[in-house]
Scaffold this motif. Structure first.
Motif, mmCIF file in Angstrom:
data_model
loop_
_atom_site.group_PDB
_atom_site.id
_atom_site.type_symbol
_atom_site.label_atom_id
_atom_site.label_comp_id
_atom_site.label_asym_id
_atom_site.label_seq_id
_atom_site.Cartn_x
_atom_site.Cartn_y
_atom_site.Cartn_z
ATOM 1 N N VAL A 1 0.839 -1.194 0.000
ATOM 2 C CA VAL A 1 0.000 0.000 0.000
ATOM 3 C C VAL A 1 0.875 1.246 0.000
ATOM 4 C CG1 VAL A 1 -1.782 -1.249 1.308
ATOM 5 C CG2 VAL A 1 -0.131 0.188 2.517
ATOM 6 N N GLY B 1 -4.666 4.788 -3.932
ATOM 7 C CA GLY B 1 -4.115 3.547 -4.438
ATOM 8 C C GLY B 1 -2.634 3.665 -4.741
ATOM 9 N N PHE C 1 -2.599 -2.786 -3.557
ATOM 10 C CA PHE C 1 -3.771 -1.974 -3.228
ATOM 11 C C PHE C 1 -3.862 -0.830 -4.230
ATOM 12 C CE2 PHE C 1 -5.838 1.323 -0.474
ATOM 13 C CZ PHE C 1 -7.027 0.648 -0.250
ATOM 14 N N ILE C 2 -4.807 -0.906 -5.153
ATOM 15 C CA ILE C 2 -4.834 0.059 -6.245
ATOM 16 C C ILE C 2 -6.232 0.619 -6.488
ATOM 17 C CG2 ILE C 2 -2.809 -0.855 -7.433
ATOM 18 C CD1 ILE C 2 -4.591 -2.428 -9.256
ATOM 19 N N ALA C 3 -6.244 1.830 -7.020
ATOM 20 C CA ALA C 3 -7.499 2.452 -7.418
ATOM 21 C C ALA C 3 -8.065 1.721 -8.629
ATOM 22 C CB ALA C 3 -7.255 3.926 -7.756
ATOM 23 N N GLN D 1 -3.433 0.990 -14.022
ATOM 24 C CA GLN D 1 -2.845 0.382 -12.826
ATOM 25 C C GLN D 1 -3.112 -1.125 -12.780
ATOM 26 O OE1 GLN D 1 -0.753 1.903 -10.979
ATOM 27 N NE2 GLN D 1 -1.134 4.030 -11.574
ATOM 28 N N LEU E 1 -8.822 -3.837 -4.743
ATOM 29 C CA LEU E 1 -9.419 -2.622 -5.278
ATOM 30 C C LEU E 1 -9.754 -1.649 -4.153
ATOM 31 C CD1 LEU E 1 -11.832 -4.088 -7.973
ATOM 32 C CD2 LEU E 1 -9.674 -2.866 -8.362
ATOM 33 N N HIS E 2 -9.283 -0.422 -4.307
ATOM 34 C CA HIS E 2 -9.568 0.636 -3.342
ATOM 35 C C HIS E 2 -11.020 1.081 -3.552
ATOM 36 C CE1 HIS E 2 -9.532 4.274 -1.114
ATOM 37 N NE2 HIS E 2 -8.232 4.525 -1.172
ATOM 38 N N SER F 1 -11.708 -0.717 1.819
ATOM 39 C CA SER F 1 -11.623 0.714 2.162
ATOM 40 C C SER F 1 -13.012 1.328 2.177
ATOM 41 C CB SER F 1 -10.728 1.516 1.216
ATOM 42 O OG SER F 1 -10.567 2.838 1.728
#
Length: 245
Positions: free
Chosen positions: A96, A108, A135-137, A142, A156-157, A196
């Motif tokens: 993260v 993210g 941990f990504i948007a 991405q 997924l954020h 999140s």
């Protein structure tokens, strides 16, 4: 079955508010982890931050030695934390971003902009038989970079989805973004987790996102536990997850 990983960071946050710098204090994150496990949680998540604002080194070692479910260690891609992770050997790490001024992880990971460094960490973890999640948007570029890194999972954020929940049009846009990237990630061979801002109100709508393996939820469960107890809070969340297909 959609799995639940309970993040116990905020148990440590409460302890540190009173007992920071001491070797003992209450509430005890290990006891919380065991209570979540007994209530049916499929895994325990803990974020060992570089600034040690909540979870401490001793916590992750005790949790690793005590729980029978999976340990997911959230971590920055930082040399000190990488070294600890390689010694600790959690079942999975979730890499993260970290900023010292943030309250919690607010965005993210920029995998595309840091692909070489993240890929190197992924190799080191996999060599130690530790799975890697990023941990990504919900962003197509991405997702593509995450696949190129060789990671096994993405998380997924869902923060933007959670923040937009009171506004139907924006909520729908964010939900559609999550659906699109979950399909993309699955097609690229990535396993898809999410987390999140998820809570008892917005989680049922997340069922429309395909290919989810695990949800990592902390604040909502710990908050609910103040009034109903940790076991009930975990059980209630698991009940909401039963209908995911």
């Amino acid at each position: 079955m959609l799995k639940l990983g309970v993040n116990i960071d905020h148990v440590a946050t409460l302890r540190e508010a009173r007992y920071r710098g001491r070797a003992t204090g209450e509430p005890e994150p290990v006891a919380a982890a065991l209570a979540c496990e007994a209530a049916g949680a499929h895994g325990i998540t803990a974020h060992l931050r570089e600034d040690r604002r909540h979870i401490q080194d001793r916590d992750v070692w005790k949790i690793r030695q005590t729980i029978k479910t999976r340990l997911n260690l959230e971590m920055a891609n930082a040399a000190e934390i990488i070294r600890i992770a390689l010694e600790l050997k959690p079942n999975i790490v979730c890499v993260v971003p970290e900023r010292r001024q943030e309250v919690t992880t607010e965005g993210g990971l920029d995998v595309a902009g840091n692909l070489a460094a993240i890929t190197d960490t992924r190799r080191r973890m996999n060599d130690a038989e530790i799975d890697v999640s990023l941990f990504i948007a919900p962003d197509a570029a991405q997702i593509e970079a995450a696949a190129r890194s060789g990671s096994q999972f993405i998380e997924l954020h869902t923060g933007a989805f959670a923040e937009s929940f009171p506004e139907p049009k924006q909520r729908q846009r964010e939900l559609e973004r999550l659906i699109a990237v979950a399909k993309q990630a699955h097609a690229l061979g990535l396993k898809v987790n999410a987390g999140s801002g998820l809570n008892y109100d917005n989680l049922p709508l997340l069922h429309r996102v395909p290919h989810l393996v695990e949800l990592n939820i902390g604040h909502s469960i710990i908050s609910r536990a103040i009034t109903v107890g940790l076991a009930t809070a975990v059980s209630e969340m698991l009940k909401l997850m039963e209908h995911y297909r």
